[in-house]
Motif scaffolding. Sequence first.
Motif, short mmCIF file in Angstrom:
data_model
loop_
_atom_site.label_atom_id
_atom_site.label_comp_id
_atom_site.label_asym_id
_atom_site.label_seq_id
_atom_site.Cartn_x
_atom_site.Cartn_y
_atom_site.Cartn_z
N GLU A 72 0.81 -1.22 0.00
CA GLU A 72 0.00 0.00 0.00
C GLU A 72 0.84 1.27 0.00
O GLU A 72 0.44 2.27 -0.57
CB GLU A 72 -0.92 0.03 1.23
CG GLU A 72 -2.05 -0.96 1.17
CD GLU A 72 -3.20 -0.51 0.29
OE1 GLU A 72 -3.56 0.68 0.32
OE2 GLU A 72 -3.72 -1.36 -0.45
N GLU A 73 1.99 1.23 0.65
CA GLU A 73 2.79 2.45 0.84
C GLU A 73 3.92 2.61 -0.16
O GLU A 73 4.67 3.57 -0.08
CB GLU A 73 3.37 2.46 2.26
CG GLU A 73 2.32 2.43 3.35
CD GLU A 73 1.41 3.65 3.34
OE1 GLU A 73 1.87 4.75 3.03
OE2 GLU A 73 0.21 3.48 3.63
N ARG A 74 4.10 1.68 -1.07
CA ARG A 74 5.25 1.70 -1.97
C ARG A 74 4.94 2.34 -3.31
O ARG A 74 3.96 2.01 -3.95
CB ARG A 74 5.72 0.28 -2.26
CG ARG A 74 6.67 -0.30 -1.28
CD ARG A 74 8.07 0.13 -1.63
NE ARG A 74 8.90 0.13 -0.47
CZ ARG A 74 9.78 -0.79 -0.18
NH1 ARG A 74 9.94 -1.80 -0.97
NH2 ARG A 74 10.50 -0.70 0.89
N SER A 75 5.82 3.23 -3.74
CA SER A 75 5.75 3.75 -5.11
C SER A 75 7.14 3.78 -5.72
O SER A 75 7.32 4.25 -6.83
CB SER A 75 5.13 5.15 -5.13
OG SER A 75 5.96 6.06 -4.44
N ASP A 76 8.11 3.27 -4.97
CA ASP A 76 9.50 3.24 -5.42
C ASP A 76 9.62 2.35 -6.66
O ASP A 76 9.20 1.20 -6.65
CB ASP A 76 10.38 2.70 -4.29
CG ASP A 76 11.80 2.47 -4.73
OD1 ASP A 76 12.41 3.44 -5.22
OD2 ASP A 76 12.28 1.33 -4.62
N ILE A 77 10.20 2.90 -7.69
CA ILE A 77 10.29 2.20 -8.97
C ILE A 77 11.12 0.92 -8.87
O ILE A 77 10.74 -0.10 -9.43
CB ILE A 77 10.82 3.15 -10.09
CG1 ILE A 77 10.81 2.47 -11.46
CG2 ILE A 77 12.19 3.68 -9.78
CD1 ILE A 77 9.46 2.25 -12.03
N SER A 78 12.21 0.95 -8.14
CA SER A 78 13.07 -0.24 -8.05
C SER A 78 12.35 -1.42 -7.41
O SER A 78 12.42 -2.54 -7.91
CB SER A 78 14.34 0.07 -7.26
OG SER A 78 15.15 0.95 -7.99
N SER A 79 11.67 -1.17 -6.30
CA SER A 79 10.99 -2.28 -5.63
C SER A 79 9.85 -2.82 -6.49
O SER A 79 9.61 -4.03 -6.51
CB SER A 79 10.48 -1.86 -4.25
OG SER A 79 9.56 -0.81 -4.35
N LEU A 80 9.17 -1.95 -7.21
CA LEU A 80 8.09 -2.42 -8.09
C LEU A 80 8.64 -3.26 -9.23
O LEU A 80 8.10 -4.32 -9.56
CB LEU A 80 7.29 -1.24 -8.64
CG LEU A 80 6.38 -0.54 -7.64
CD1 LEU A 80 5.90 0.79 -8.20
CD2 LEU A 80 5.21 -1.41 -7.26
N LEU A 81 9.72 -2.80 -9.83
CA LEU A 81 10.31 -3.55 -10.94
C LEU A 81 10.90 -4.87 -10.45
O LEU A 81 10.82 -5.89 -11.15
CB LEU A 81 11.37 -2.71 -11.65
CG LEU A 81 10.87 -1.45 -12.36
CD1 LEU A 81 12.02 -0.69 -12.99
CD2 LEU A 81 9.79 -1.76 -13.38
N ASN A 82 11.47 -4.87 -9.25
CA ASN A 82 11.97 -6.12 -8.66
C ASN A 82 10.83 -7.09 -8.40
O ASN A 82 10.97 -8.30 -8.64
CB ASN A 82 12.72 -5.85 -7.35
CG ASN A 82 14.17 -5.54 -7.59
OD1 ASN A 82 14.79 -6.08 -8.50
ND2 ASN A 82 14.72 -4.66 -6.78
N LEU A 83 9.73 -6.58 -7.89
CA LEU A 83 8.57 -7.42 -7.61
C LEU A 83 8.10 -8.15 -8.87
O LEU A 83 7.76 -9.33 -8.84
CB LEU A 83 7.43 -6.55 -7.04
CG LEU A 83 6.11 -7.24 -6.74
CD1 LEU A 83 6.27 -8.21 -5.57
CD2 LEU A 83 5.04 -6.21 -6.42
N ILE A 84 8.12 -7.44 -9.97
CA ILE A 84 7.67 -8.01 -11.24
C ILE A 84 8.79 -8.81 -11.91
O ILE A 84 8.54 -9.64 -12.77
CB ILE A 84 7.15 -6.88 -12.16
CG1 ILE A 84 5.98 -6.18 -11.48
CG2 ILE A 84 6.73 -7.40 -13.52
CD1 ILE A 84 5.66 -4.83 -12.01
N GLY A 85 10.02 -8.57 -11.49
CA GLY A 85 11.14 -9.33 -12.01
C GLY A 85 11.75 -8.75 -13.28
O GLY A 85 12.36 -9.48 -14.07
#
Length: 161
Positions: free
Chosen positions: A14-27
């Motif tokens: 809910e609190e994340r908008s950081d591009i790196s963590s989102l791209l990591n999540l998706i791989g």
Amino acid sequence: MLKLDDFFGLKLEEERSDISSLLNLIGVDYQINQTNVVRKIAASNGIDSPIVGVARRQQFLKMIKPLLVSDMLKYDANYYTKEVNTSSQHDRRYCSEEKLILVASVIASTKSLRVLKADPNIMSEKNIRENAFVGTRFDKMWDLLTKETQHIVDAFRKSKK
């Protein structure tokens, strides 16, 4: 190449908008960082530069463009209140599409999921799903990203003069 199924079951914070963590999540973090645009901008400005974040967001939207412009299932107001059958192709697809829309919205808006849901200026998942605007879903996301990052791009251009 990402497939719609790659978004099935993604756990967005809910609190994340950081591009790196989102791209990591998706791989796809490594893949995005290896694009010519990101590598070139990162080499001249540093990987942590705000303009690199904009480039990464742009490259991700380009990567998912085929998914955003493809046909989607009709909006189901009862999807989250009914018993979902994840072995059903329909329910799996709907869930994957929902996650795709959410990820694209978070990436394009640069806002966290919590802020995104509370912001009346951001289109709802229903309107995005139903393509209730002029252009494609990709066009809408690209316009949103442009609007949200224009100040970064302007500052970058000004610094290069």
